[in-house]
Design a protein around this motif. Sequence first.
Motif, PDB file in Angstrom:
ATOM      1  N   GLY A 128      33.018  41.276  51.868  1.00 26.37           N
ATOM      2  CA  GLY A 128      34.292  41.794  51.110  1.00 26.37           C
ATOM      3  C   GLY A 128      35.183  42.555  51.908  1.00 26.37           C
ATOM      4  N   ARG A 129      34.566  42.853  53.278  1.00 27.04           N
ATOM      5  CA  ARG A 129      35.691  43.290  54.169  1.00 27.04           C
ATOM      6  C   ARG A 129      36.566  42.382  54.840  1.00 27.04           C
ATOM      7  N   GLU A 130      35.983  41.052  54.911  1.00 30.63           N
ATOM      8  CA  GLU A 130      36.650  39.962  55.290  1.00 30.63           C
ATOM      9  C   GLU A 130      37.976  39.697  54.300  1.00 30.63           C
ATOM     10  N   THR A 131      37.728  39.794  52.851  1.00 29.66           N
ATOM     11  CA  THR A 131      38.659  39.802  51.942  1.00 29.66           C
ATOM     12  C   THR A 131      39.781  40.682  51.830  1.00 29.66           C
ATOM     13  N   ALA A 132      39.123  41.981  52.194  1.00 27.73           N
ATOM     14  CA  ALA A 132      40.155  42.986  52.316  1.00 27.73           C
ATOM     15  C   ALA A 132      41.044  42.720  53.526  1.00 27.73           C
TER      16      ALA A 132
ATOM     17  N   GLU B  69      38.840  33.144  52.348  1.00 27.48           N
ATOM     18  CA  GLU B  69      39.981  32.080  52.207  1.00 27.48           C
ATOM     19  C   GLU B  69      39.811  31.334  50.779  1.00 27.48           C
ATOM     20  N   LEU B  70      38.639  31.156  50.210  1.00 28.57           N
ATOM     21  CA  LEU B  70      38.319  30.764  48.930  1.00 28.57           C
ATOM     22  C   LEU B  70      38.908  31.644  47.891  1.00 28.57           C
ATOM     23  N   VAL B  71      38.543  32.915  48.069  1.00 26.76           N
ATOM     24  CA  VAL B  71      39.062  33.833  47.003  1.00 26.76           C
ATOM     25  C   VAL B  71      40.619  33.800  46.755  1.00 26.76           C
ATOM     26  N   PHE B  72      41.328  33.744  48.179  1.00 25.77           N
ATOM     27  CA  PHE B  72      42.866  33.802  48.243  1.00 25.77           C
ATOM     28  C   PHE B  72      43.322  32.377  47.712  1.00 25.77           C
ATOM     29  N   ALA B  73      42.508  31.309  47.834  1.00 20.90           N
ATOM     30  CA  ALA B  73      42.968  30.072  47.142  1.00 20.90           C
ATOM     31  C   ALA B  73      42.812  30.291  45.542  1.00 20.90           C
ATOM     32  N   HIS B  74      41.837  31.063  45.253  1.00 21.44           N
ATOM     33  CA  HIS B  74      41.868  31.241  43.569  1.00 21.44           C
ATOM     34  C   HIS B  74      42.957  32.235  43.299  1.00 21.44           C
ATOM     35  N   LEU B  75      43.214  33.188  44.122  1.00 23.94           N
ATOM     36  CA  LEU B  75      44.440  34.448  43.857  1.00 23.94           C
ATOM     37  C   LEU B  75      45.606  33.517  43.600  1.00 23.94           C
ATOM     38  N   PHE B  76      46.099  32.778  44.832  1.00 23.48           N
ATOM     39  CA  PHE B  76      47.181  32.108  44.641  1.00 23.48           C
ATOM     40  C   PHE B  76      47.381  31.157  43.574  1.00 23.48           C
TER      41      PHE B  76
ATOM     42  N   GLY C 224      31.720  28.260  48.273  1.00 23.99           N
ATOM     43  CA  GLY C 224      32.428  29.460  49.134  1.00 23.99           C
ATOM     44  C   GLY C 224      32.321  29.226  50.418  1.00 23.99           C
ATOM     45  N   ALA C 225      31.301  28.852  51.180  1.00 22.92           N
ATOM     46  CA  ALA C 225      30.724  28.738  52.375  1.00 22.92           C
ATOM     47  C   ALA C 225      30.887  27.113  52.862  1.00 22.92           C
ATOM     48  N   SER C 226      31.225  26.237  51.953  1.00 21.64           N
ATOM     49  CA  SER C 226      31.176  24.942  52.212  1.00 21.64           C
ATOM     50  C   SER C 226      32.528  24.563  53.000  1.00 21.64           C
ATOM     51  N   THR C 227      32.719  25.001  54.236  1.00 19.65           N
ATOM     52  CA  THR C 227      33.581  24.509  54.985  1.00 19.65           C
ATOM     53  C   THR C 227      33.020  23.859  56.316  1.00 19.65           C
ATOM     54  N   ASN C 228      33.693  22.851  57.100  1.00 14.96           N
ATOM     55  CA  ASN C 228      32.920  22.383  58.037  1.00 14.96           C
ATOM     56  C   ASN C 228      32.753  23.450  59.291  1.00 14.96           C
ATOM     57  N   GLU C 229      33.771  24.244  59.403  1.00 18.05           N
ATOM     58  CA  GLU C 229      33.748  25.495  60.479  1.00 18.05           C
ATOM     59  C   GLU C 229      32.266  26.336  60.068  1.00 18.05           C
TER      60      GLU C 229
ATOM     61  N   SER D  19      29.733  32.942  57.204  1.00 21.74           N
ATOM     62  CA  SER D  19      30.583  32.229  56.159  1.00 21.74           C
ATOM     63  C   SER D  19      31.577  33.117  55.778  1.00 21.74           C
ATOM     64  N   SER D  20      31.638  34.170  56.390  1.00 19.26           N
ATOM     65  CA  SER D  20      32.639  35.290  55.720  1.00 19.26           C
ATOM     66  C   SER D  20      34.085  34.773  55.590  1.00 19.26           C
ATOM     67  N   LEU D  21      34.616  34.107  56.511  1.00 20.39           N
ATOM     68  CA  LEU D  21      35.987  33.700  56.546  1.00 20.39           C
ATOM     69  C   LEU D  21      36.090  33.034  55.628  1.00 20.39           C
TER      70      LEU D  21
END
Length: 316
Positions: free
Chosen positions: A157-161, A102-109, A292-297, A96-98
């Motif tokens: 954390g590294r995926e977010t980085a 992606e949700l982190v950056f949704a919140h940042l944007f 956070g991990a709730s995407t189909n993929e 679920s890392s990706l």
Amino acid sequence: MIKILANDGIDPVGKALLEQAGFVVDTETVPQDKLVEALKNYDAITVRSATKVRKELIDQVPNLKLIGRGGVGMDNIDVEYAREKGVAVVNTPAASSLSVAELVFAHLFTGARFLQDANRKMPVDGDTQFNTLKKAYAKGIELKGKTLGVIGFGRIGRETAAMGLRLGMNVIGYDLYPFTGHISLTFQDDISVDIPVKTVSFEEVIAESDFISLHTPFAAEPILGAKEFDQMKPGVGIVNCSRGGTIDEQALINALDSGKVAFAGLDVFDNEPTPLAAILQHPKISLTPHIGASTNEAQERIGSELASLIIAHFTK
């Protein structure tokens, strides 16, 4: 025949893989207070974050051979105790890392461009209201060139980085276990670039970051409280897509009201599923309900990986 209770559900792909391997999989959710009796009929249980598997439960179901956690954190499982009792415990830390990043950056944007508040106040009635809002939200900021501080430098954390680096951000991280290595970025045409990264002190992340993202396990005490907010840059943005309880929510509200923190993005809360009203209603907070991990993929990857781990355990 191995019987598995997927008490918090499992993606159909994972369920199909288990059934093709000859396992019986039940997906009907059993309430926590009825799990002891139900689990006497199963060899394994899979959970997400809702179901708790504590030592009291483990002691009462000696037939249990495996506990599977679909996701990263295992705060809801007494892992070491289970293993001491001979019960295997597996999880899917990378799947679920990706999606979380992606949700982190949704919140940042969202926070950087006031989207959470703009959406609350649109649509408008006439030019006057429209122009008033246009002026109110005219001082957004770009992420490129800013410093992203990542607290907790594990897989997520590294995926977010990595995502921050792709956007041209400067990234600094902190972890209890210092990290020195490379983050590999893959671009179009399969061009890869390895970026050297090393963690720094907690104090440095707090003091130098324009945005801070939390990626830590559950903590007995908040990681970010009034003291930490005081040491941050004015106008910092905070995102928490890790665990509730890692931020002192009242201290966060105070920091938002004073302007020290420009915005926050929260996917997790102290009192799920009933967060503080002040959190829910705050115009500077972007909110999501622990997805956070709730995407189909991600769910498909989690289900497939979990199924593979279970099959490997019972067939080895």
